[in-house]
Scaffold this motif. Structure first.
Motif, mmCIF file in Angstrom:
data_model
loop_
_atom_site.group_PDB
_atom_site.id
_atom_site.type_symbol
_atom_site.label_atom_id
_atom_site.label_comp_id
_atom_site.label_asym_id
_atom_site.label_seq_id
_atom_site.Cartn_x
_atom_site.Cartn_y
_atom_site.Cartn_z
ATOM 1 N N THR A 1 10.614 26.775 56.983
ATOM 2 C CA THR A 1 11.246 26.402 55.251
ATOM 3 C C THR A 1 13.072 26.644 55.525
ATOM 4 O O THR A 1 12.977 25.389 55.312
ATOM 5 C CB THR A 1 10.968 28.365 54.018
ATOM 6 O OG1 THR A 1 9.435 28.308 54.233
ATOM 7 C CG2 THR A 1 12.051 27.228 52.717
ATOM 8 N N GLU B 1 10.308 14.706 54.444
ATOM 9 C CA GLU B 1 9.704 16.308 54.125
ATOM 10 C C GLU B 1 9.914 17.057 54.953
ATOM 11 O O GLU B 1 10.671 18.346 53.986
ATOM 12 C CB GLU B 1 8.286 16.006 54.087
ATOM 13 C CG GLU B 1 8.130 16.505 53.278
ATOM 14 C CD GLU B 1 6.024 16.692 52.806
ATOM 15 O OE1 GLU B 1 5.502 18.098 52.359
ATOM 16 O OE2 GLU B 1 6.048 16.041 53.277
ATOM 17 N N HIS B 2 9.724 16.702 55.973
ATOM 18 C CA HIS B 2 10.412 17.612 57.680
ATOM 19 C C HIS B 2 10.012 17.231 58.714
ATOM 20 O O HIS B 2 9.561 16.735 59.189
ATOM 21 C CB HIS B 2 8.835 19.113 57.488
ATOM 22 C CG HIS B 2 9.157 20.139 57.702
ATOM 23 N ND1 HIS B 2 9.187 20.650 59.209
ATOM 24 C CD2 HIS B 2 9.503 20.913 57.053
ATOM 25 C CE1 HIS B 2 9.797 21.707 59.004
ATOM 26 N NE2 HIS B 2 9.512 22.218 58.133
ATOM 27 N N SER C 1 15.955 19.379 56.207
ATOM 28 C CA SER C 1 15.326 17.901 56.052
ATOM 29 C C SER C 1 16.125 17.786 54.223
ATOM 30 O O SER C 1 15.906 16.516 54.791
ATOM 31 C CB SER C 1 13.771 18.204 55.790
ATOM 32 O OG SER C 1 12.963 18.396 56.949
ATOM 33 N N SER D 1 5.818 26.542 55.538
ATOM 34 C CA SER D 1 6.364 26.140 55.252
ATOM 35 C C SER D 1 7.918 25.761 53.858
ATOM 36 O O SER D 1 9.041 25.541 53.456
ATOM 37 C CB SER D 1 6.608 24.251 54.972
ATOM 38 O OG SER D 1 6.195 23.751 54.822
ATOM 39 N N ARG D 2 6.907 26.421 53.063
ATOM 40 C CA ARG D 2 7.767 27.127 51.812
ATOM 41 C C ARG D 2 7.907 28.552 51.166
ATOM 42 O O ARG D 2 7.896 29.423 50.082
ATOM 43 C CB ARG D 2 6.749 25.823 50.419
ATOM 44 C CG ARG D 2 6.999 25.179 50.392
ATOM 45 C CD ARG D 2 5.839 23.989 49.667
ATOM 46 N NE ARG D 2 5.279 22.929 49.789
ATOM 47 C CZ ARG D 2 5.841 21.763 50.004
ATOM 48 N NH1 ARG D 2 7.556 21.977 48.767
ATOM 49 N NH2 ARG D 2 6.299 20.249 50.580
ATOM 50 N N ARG E 1 12.463 23.151 56.790
ATOM 51 C CA ARG E 1 12.203 21.713 55.191
ATOM 52 C C ARG E 1 14.094 21.991 54.525
ATOM 53 O O ARG E 1 14.423 20.827 53.922
ATOM 54 C CB ARG E 1 11.605 22.734 54.269
ATOM 55 C CG ARG E 1 11.299 21.785 52.891
ATOM 56 C CD ARG E 1 10.195 21.946 52.223
ATOM 57 N NE ARG E 1 8.958 22.448 53.028
ATOM 58 C CZ ARG E 1 7.962 20.755 53.434
ATOM 59 N NH1 ARG E 1 8.567 19.677 52.060
ATOM 60 N NH2 ARG E 1 7.131 21.372 53.620
#
Length: 882
Positions: A402, A451-452, A408, A350-351, A405
């Motif tokens: 990502t 956060e997500h 988000s 997710s990054r 995210r």
């Protein structure tokens, strides 16, 4: 001095002396600032006569060349175990070559580096191979059967044309000749280093000669990539700096007559290796507090660096008579490169972010040179023409995890604004005066920030705060999916998968809101650039020998560069999976072309005075020029919606080209030999560089991610360079080269990689000192010949003077350390000179340093990273000559 000459002498003592002179000559050429010429008829035993130069495109004795140049001989290349430019820069003051990405490496000359990320731009220092200009991604080649490498510092626009604003690097391979010779050499070392090199030279007929050589170099990485990501199933995962590089060359030379020769050569270069690891420094990295650990984690999909490159070169040389001669060079070089690297330094799906540069380019280069030489007058002039076609696609790759995210964060911004307004209404204070701590506390009380969105608990909290939770459940109730009045809970979100996300997506009209079933898919936004670059030049240079001791020279060159360049950003291919989504990192853009021309007349004037046979002083003023260009990632489209920016005054599309670099250099120098054993070179220079094109990682407003961007700055450099070589005894020589400089920089305003606007400003670096100490000793062991070589490199760190660096960079371990490297080689040559065995070591003190910081994802994903150098290396090489 060749070993064949050594072989012809029967006296053992005299033989040792000649070998010592061989090493001394090689080292003297290194620091004595001389361009060695091709084979001449000068007696090789006389060290004062052997060093002949071609720095001014004419053959001259080194003691009469009033310019500052350096040359690395084949002997120095061998003794130092060098196979690339980054291996030999330590022997040349003021010269550095990046040892990271091969396809995006660049020259740094007297502190000025060249950004090579953009195909729309050019380097500040021109690089040549066998007399042919080498563009960006083609510069870094293997030293396979290299005769010498020459470095000419200061602007060289007159004789070498555009992109020589700071100097010239010229790699000169050995040419075919009539004698039969050859060798095969094998090298093995740490990290499973395996290197094999071979060469053979022979005559087909009395006047046709062939020379063939090849080199293969492989080595394992020095840190294990332990990433275990489902994204990389079935793909190779490269370790840090894993190497796999091969090169080969065949050249045929035909002596048509005593005055005419023709050479045709073909070069092949293939690279397929791992890039330097993105060593994560964030809390999400494998070893966040130790970048020098034996393991790291990069989950870049199908990452790596590759290049396939070929070149065909024709050279024709003809002497009309004893005064007039000409040389024609025509070459076609083409290359395809791929450089896909991790940009987050983690294996957090997710990054995830990587960049992937694909280039498919070629250049057709031609030069016709005319020379006229007499005892008192020399002239060199000519014309150049080159045509370069470039194509680059830059893929910005991320994952759906990502992207979610990033969305988000947008939710959080909207929620935070609503919370701030609510607090303002409750306590009667304007919203922009509410302390951030109040808002943060309120958000935490609500179970936020988000956060997500795929975190079910946070997703429910966000929808409740936004007033959407009841609407979602009411809509589902209207469809009969839930009983009326059913509350939205995290368990319900987890049980129904994408349902609540699809309802919110449809209700808000945002297709980019989607559920966790899309996890693990790739999302790509692609920059596409095409270019056609045409360059012309005409030059004339004159050298007058006014007296036996005094000469003056001057010259002019006119250069013109025409560039056509295009930009396009494609829609993400994820739209084929989920219709309606659009780019979230950069707006899609239709193809748009721009054309621009630049021209410049550059010149030089100088003089040299030969005090006596051993001492010379010189002075010169020279100007240089680097063509303007286009930033491949900054187009004449607005950043908000991708539309074209129109100049309100002219009504035309805004011009986004950047200005050319222009340099002026004033130099004073001395060359001398003291007591027949101490060679000294000294130069004092003042360089002014206007509109230097620097590459900065920049995050513009409304831009989701930082990208390399050209930023202009003006630079003034004051410094001196010193080289000394002392033949202490017949068997021992030592040398010293150093550079000391101070730099004043004025930079225009720009956004750094965290999106902070850095105002226009100036900086002055402290005096920066770099030096190399070296020694060669030939002990008499009674059998064969033993040569011991040692060099120590010190480079003072000047990174503290970089404008716009983020604070997090200050915490990178060993990033601001001075560099200290100790290298050594012990070689033994058999009496018959057919066998040579060498034991070598590099970085024997095992010093480790951090490289340039990677902050493109630091602001948006919290993931900064760095690169690190390889530690101590050691190995053995064996060479058989025939």
């Amino acid at each position: 001095m060749s070993l064949q000459i050594i072989k012809e002498n029967s006296s053992a003592n005299f033989r040792k002396n000649l070998i010592a002179q061989t090493v001394a000559a090689a080292l003297a050429v290194t620091s004595f600032a001389s361009f060695s010429a091709e084979e001449t008829s000068v007696e090789k035993e006389d060290l004062d006569d052997i060093i002949v130069v071609t720095a001014q495109k004419r053959t001259q004795n080194v003691m009469k060349v009033p310019v500052t140049v350096d040359s690395i001989s084949a002997e120095t290349i061998k003794q130092s175990g060098s196979i690339m430019l980054s291996d030999i820069d330590k022997f040349i003051p003021g010269f550095e070559f990046g040892d990271g990405d091969v396809t995006q490496a660049g020259v740094t000359m007297r502190g000025i580096s060249s950004p090579n990320i953009s195909v729309g731009g050019d380097p500040s220092t021109a690089t040549f191979f066998d007399g042919v200009y080498m563009p960006r991604a083609a510069q870094n080649v293997l030293f396979s059967d290299m005769q010498r490498v020459e470095v000419l510092k200061g602007p060289q626009g007159t004789l070498f044309g555009k992109n020589a604003a700071m100097g010239v690097v010229s790699m000169i391979p050995n040419a075919p000749h009539a004698d039969f010779e050859g060798f095969i050499k094998g090298t093995a070392g740490t990290d499973n280093l395996q290197r094999i090199e071979g060469m053979i030279n022979f005559a087909i007929t009395d006047n046709v000669y062939v020379r063939m050589n090849a080199l293969t170099n492989t080595q394992d990485g020095f840190a294990d990539n332990v990433a275990d990501s489902p994204l990389n199933t079935g793909e190779k995962v490269w370790d840090d700096s894993e190497k796999d590089h091969q090169a080969a060359r065949i050249a045929v030379k035909w002596d048509v007559s005593s005055r005419t020769n023709v050479q045709l050569s073909y070069d092949w270069d293939k690279l397929d290796q791992g890039p330097p690891g993105a060593i994560g420094l964030s809390e999400y990295a494998e070893n966040p507090r130790d970048p020098f650990a034996d393991t790291f984690a990069n989950d870049v999909v199908n990452g790596g660096e590759s290049r396939d490159m070929t070149a065909t070169t024709l050279k024709i040389e003809h002497e009309f008579n004893d005064q007039w001669s000409m040389k024609l060079i025509s070459s076609f070089r083409e290359w395809e490169t791929n450089n896909r690297i991790d940009e987050d330094g983690t294996q957090d799906i997710s990054r995830y972010l990587d960049t992937d540069n694909h280039e498919d380019s070629d250049i057709f280069y031609n030069e016709l040179q005319i020379n006229y030489n007499t005892d008192s007058f020399n002239y060199v002039g000519g014309v150049t023409y080159s045509k370069e076609n470039v194509h680059q696609t830059t893929f910005i790759n991320t994952t759906t995890d990502t992207v979610t995210r990033l969305l988000s964060d947008q939710f959080n911004a909207e929620i935070e604004s609503g919370v701030r307004d609510e607090i303002s209404g409750l306590i009667g204070i304007p919203a922009d005066q509410i302390p951030d701590s109040f808002v943060d506390q309120a958000m935490q009380g609500l179970g936020l920030p988000l956060e997500h969105t795929w975190n079910a608990d946070q997703w429910v909290s966000a929808l409740e705060v936004m007033g959407e939770a009841d609407n979602v459940m009411a809509y589902l109730a209207s469809l009969g999916m839930v009983p009326p009045g059913t509350p939205l809970t995290a368990d319900f979100v987890r049980a129904t998968g994408d349902v609540t996300y699809d309802v919110v997506s449809a209700g808000m009209g945002i297709a980019e809101i989607f559920g966790p079933s899309y996890s693990g898919m790739m999302w790509s936004e692609n920059f596409i650039n095409n270019g056609e670059f045409t360059s012309y030049g005409i030059y004339s240079d004159f050298d007058f020998q006014l007296t036996d001791q005094w000469n003056v020279f001057f010259g002019l060159r006119y250069s013109e560069d025409d560039k056509d360049f295009s930009w396009e950003v494609s829609e993400t291919q994820f739209a084929e999976v989920r219709p309606g989504v659009s780019n979230v990192l950069f707006p899609a853009r239709d193809e748009l072309w721009q054309s621009k021309s630049w021209s410049k007349t550059t010149g030089r004037v100088g003089t040299g005075y030969q005090i006596n046979d051993d001492h010379m002083v010189f002075a010169s003023v020279a100007t240089g020029y680097k063509a303007g260009g286009f930033d491949s990632l900054a187009s004449p489209h607005s950043e908000s919606d991708g539309s074209i920016i129109i100049d309100p005054e002219t009504g035309e599309v805004v011009d986004v080209s950047f200005d050319p670099e222009e340099s002026v250099n004033i130099e004073l120098g001395y060359k001398g030999v003291l007591s027949d054993s101490l060679r000294t070179t000294f130069s004092l220079f003042h360089n002014i560089l206007d509109d230097q094109q620097t590459s900065r990682s920049s995050k513009q407003p409304d831009q989701a991610q930082a990208l390399p961007t050209i930023v202009n700055q003006d630079v003034e450099i004051d410094g001196f360079e010193l080289g000394m070589d002392w033949q202490v005894t017949e068997t021992f020589t030592t040398g010293f080269v150093t550079e000391v400089r101070s730099t004043d920089t004025e930079t225009e305003e720009f956004y750094n990689d965290s999106g902070t606007l850095i105002p226009a400003g100036s900086s002055s670096s402290d005096t920066n000192t770099s030096y190399t100490l070296k020694a060669d000793w030939i002990p008499d062991l009674g059998f064969g010949t033993t040569i011991i070589h040692v060099d120590y490199v010190f480079r003072e760190n000047d990174r503290g003077a970089i404008i716009g660096e983020d604070d997090w960079v200050n915490d990178i371990p060993h990033y601001f350390d001075d560099t200290e490297l100790l290298n050594a080689r012990i070689s033994w040559i058999s009496d018959g000179e057919s066998i040579e065995i060498g034991l070598w070591g590099k970085n024997l003190m095992d010093n480790r340093y951090s490289g340039g910081p990677g902050g493109r994802t630091k602001d948006i994903l919290g993931t900064g990273y760095t690169s690190v150098n390889r530690g101590m290396e050691a190995g053995i090489d064996v060479k058989y000559s025939f």
